[in-house]
Design a protein around this motif. Structure first.
Motif, PDB file in Angstrom:
ATOM      1  N   ALA A   2     -21.830 -48.178 -97.223  1.00 45.12           N
ATOM      2  CA  ALA A   2     -23.199 -48.681 -97.131  1.00 45.12           C
ATOM      3  C   ALA A   2     -24.010 -47.776 -96.223  1.00 45.12           C
ATOM      4  CB  ALA A   2     -23.191 -50.105 -96.587  1.00 45.12           C
ATOM      5  N   ARG A   3     -25.223 -47.530 -96.617  1.00 50.76           N
ATOM      6  CA  ARG A   3     -26.114 -46.702 -95.802  1.00 50.76           C
ATOM      7  C   ARG A   3     -26.729 -47.535 -94.699  1.00 50.76           C
ATOM      8  NH1 ARG A   3     -29.908 -43.037 -99.599  1.00 50.76           N
ATOM      9  NH2 ARG A   3     -29.862 -41.707 -97.773  1.00 50.76           N
ATOM     10  N   ASP A   4     -26.707 -47.012 -93.500  1.00 52.98           N
ATOM     11  CA  ASP A   4     -27.353 -47.653 -92.364  1.00 52.98           C
ATOM     12  C   ASP A   4     -28.579 -46.847 -91.962  1.00 52.98           C
ATOM     13  OD1 ASP A   4     -25.527 -49.722 -92.057  1.00 52.98           O
ATOM     14  OD2 ASP A   4     -24.355 -48.673 -90.526  1.00 52.98           O
ATOM     15  N   SER A  98     -40.792 -49.845 -96.132  1.00 48.20           N
ATOM     16  CA  SER A  98     -40.360 -50.268 -97.467  1.00 48.20           C
ATOM     17  C   SER A  98     -39.766 -49.115 -98.259  1.00 48.20           C
ATOM     18  CB  SER A  98     -41.524 -50.881 -98.249  1.00 48.20           C
ATOM     19  OG  SER A  98     -41.910 -52.098 -97.659  1.00 48.20           O
ATOM     20  N   LEU A 101     -36.339 -48.451 -96.778  1.00 50.27           N
ATOM     21  CA  LEU A 101     -35.417 -49.528 -97.141  1.00 50.27           C
ATOM     22  C   LEU A 101     -34.953 -49.405 -98.589  1.00 50.27           C
ATOM     23  CD1 LEU A 101     -36.977 -52.602 -95.304  1.00 50.27           C
ATOM     24  CD2 LEU A 101     -34.735 -51.542 -94.886  1.00 50.27           C
ATOM     25  N   ALA A 102     -35.830 -48.926 -99.476  1.00 50.61           N
ATOM     26  CA  ALA A 102     -35.438 -48.715-100.869  1.00 50.61           C
ATOM     27  C   ALA A 102     -34.341 -47.655-100.984  1.00 50.61           C
ATOM     28  CB  ALA A 102     -36.652 -48.325-101.711  1.00 50.61           C
ATOM     29  N   LYS A 104     -31.861 -47.310 -98.980  1.00 53.13           N
ATOM     30  CA  LYS A 104     -30.581 -47.906 -98.604  1.00 53.13           C
ATOM     31  C   LYS A 104     -29.793 -48.362 -99.825  1.00 53.13           C
ATOM     32  CE  LYS A 104     -29.817 -50.462 -95.174  1.00 53.13           C
ATOM     33  NZ  LYS A 104     -29.659 -51.400 -94.095  1.00 53.13           N
ATOM     34  N   ASP A 105     -30.492 -48.715-100.903  1.00 51.78           N
ATOM     35  CA  ASP A 105     -29.823 -49.197-102.112  1.00 51.78           C
ATOM     36  C   ASP A 105     -29.337 -48.056-102.999  1.00 51.78           C
ATOM     37  OD1 ASP A 105     -30.319 -51.818-101.348  1.00 51.78           O
ATOM     38  OD2 ASP A 105     -32.270 -51.858-102.359  1.00 51.78           O
ATOM     39  N   ARG A 106     -29.686 -46.850-102.660  1.00 46.27           N
ATOM     40  CA  ARG A 106     -29.261 -45.690-103.450  1.00 46.27           C
ATOM     41  C   ARG A 106     -28.043 -45.046-102.806  1.00 46.27           C
ATOM     42  NH1 ARG A 106     -35.197 -43.196-103.607  1.00 46.27           N
ATOM     43  NH2 ARG A 106     -36.214 -44.873-104.727  1.00 46.27           N
ATOM     44  N   PRO A 107     -27.235 -44.369-103.601  1.00 46.14           N
ATOM     45  CA  PRO A 107     -26.079 -43.685-103.004  1.00 46.14           C
ATOM     46  C   PRO A 107     -26.529 -42.598-102.024  1.00 46.14           C
ATOM     47  CG  PRO A 107     -25.931 -43.732-105.419  1.00 46.14           C
ATOM     48  CD  PRO A 107     -27.296 -44.238-105.046  1.00 46.14           C
ATOM     49  N   HIS A 110     -25.968 -42.000 -94.303  1.00 45.10           N
ATOM     50  CA  HIS A 110     -26.830 -42.780 -93.430  1.00 45.10           C
ATOM     51  C   HIS A 110     -28.217 -42.137 -93.295  1.00 45.10           C
ATOM     52  CE1 HIS A 110     -23.561 -45.352 -92.485  1.00 45.10           C
ATOM     53  NE2 HIS A 110     -22.864 -44.421 -91.865  1.00 45.10           N
ATOM     54  N   ASP A 130     -30.317 -50.821 -88.357  1.00 44.92           N
ATOM     55  CA  ASP A 130     -28.952 -51.350 -88.388  1.00 44.92           C
ATOM     56  C   ASP A 130     -28.169 -51.018 -87.121  1.00 44.92           C
ATOM     57  OD1 ASP A 130     -28.917 -52.412 -91.172  1.00 44.92           O
ATOM     58  OD2 ASP A 130     -29.313 -50.304 -91.643  1.00 44.92           O
TER      59      ASP A 130
END
Length: 178
Positions: A2-4, A98, A101-102, A104-107, A110, A130
């Motif tokens: 997960a990206r932080d 925003s 934050l978008a 963070k959902d991409r591969p 960090h 985070d």
């Protein structure tokens, strides 16, 4: 993985991240290893764990030349004035939080929230940071640009790690409850 979003920077004991002119020449080793810990924070390992650097326009103007040699990084710069991309640098003039934050959902790796204080405040208000990695320089500046602005929401943190190198404690925090 997960990206932080990780706020990582150095601060004076009284909370300043740079001098009045945006300079950071005062940030450096202290020549004192008496309190050094065996465990050490590795900035190189941290840098390798990130593929995106987010910074405000003032931080970009003040510090980008020291970071620009990092070839494998994408730089996102918050600016009130729209600008065309410059090499690895994209300028964001809308809702920067925003947009980041978008990501963070991409591969990817960090995301390093480099600063400055105004941009960090936007991310803190949005509850989007985070992890916090803060090096505390043993100096009282008395003036400059502050890291934390007044009026931020209360945020409870957990101390995950504390290391000391060259008289500089590096405190690594995560948000409690996550």
């Amino acid at each position: 993985m997960a990206r932080d979003i990780i706020l990582n920077l150095a601060v004076s004991l009284d909370g300043f991240i740079c001098d009045e002119d945006g300079g950071f020449a005062w940030i450096g080793g202290q020549g004192d290893s008496l309190a050094d810990t065996a465990d050490r924070f590795s900035f190189d390992a941290f840098l390798a764990s990130c593929d995106t650097v987010v910074m405000g326009r003032k931080a970009y103007d003040d510090c980008f030349s020291s970071l620009s040699e990092t070839e494998d990084k994408r730089f996102l710069v918050a600016s009130r004035t729209p600008r065309a991309p410059e090499g690895p640098v994209s300028f964001l003039s809308g809702d920067v939080v925003s947009e980041v934050l978008a990501l963070k959902d991409r591969p990817g790796k960090h995301i390093w929230l480099f600063g400055g204080g105004e941009l960090a405040a936007d991310f803190i208000r949005a509850d989007a940071v985070d992890r916090y990695i803060v090096g505390i320089l043993p100096v009282i500046r008395g003036r400059g640009r502050r890291l934390f602005q007044e009026g931020l929401p209360s945020t409870e943190l957990h101390l995950d790690r504390c290391t000391v190198a060259d008289s500089i404690p590096i405190l690594e925090y995560s948000r409690r409850g996550r």
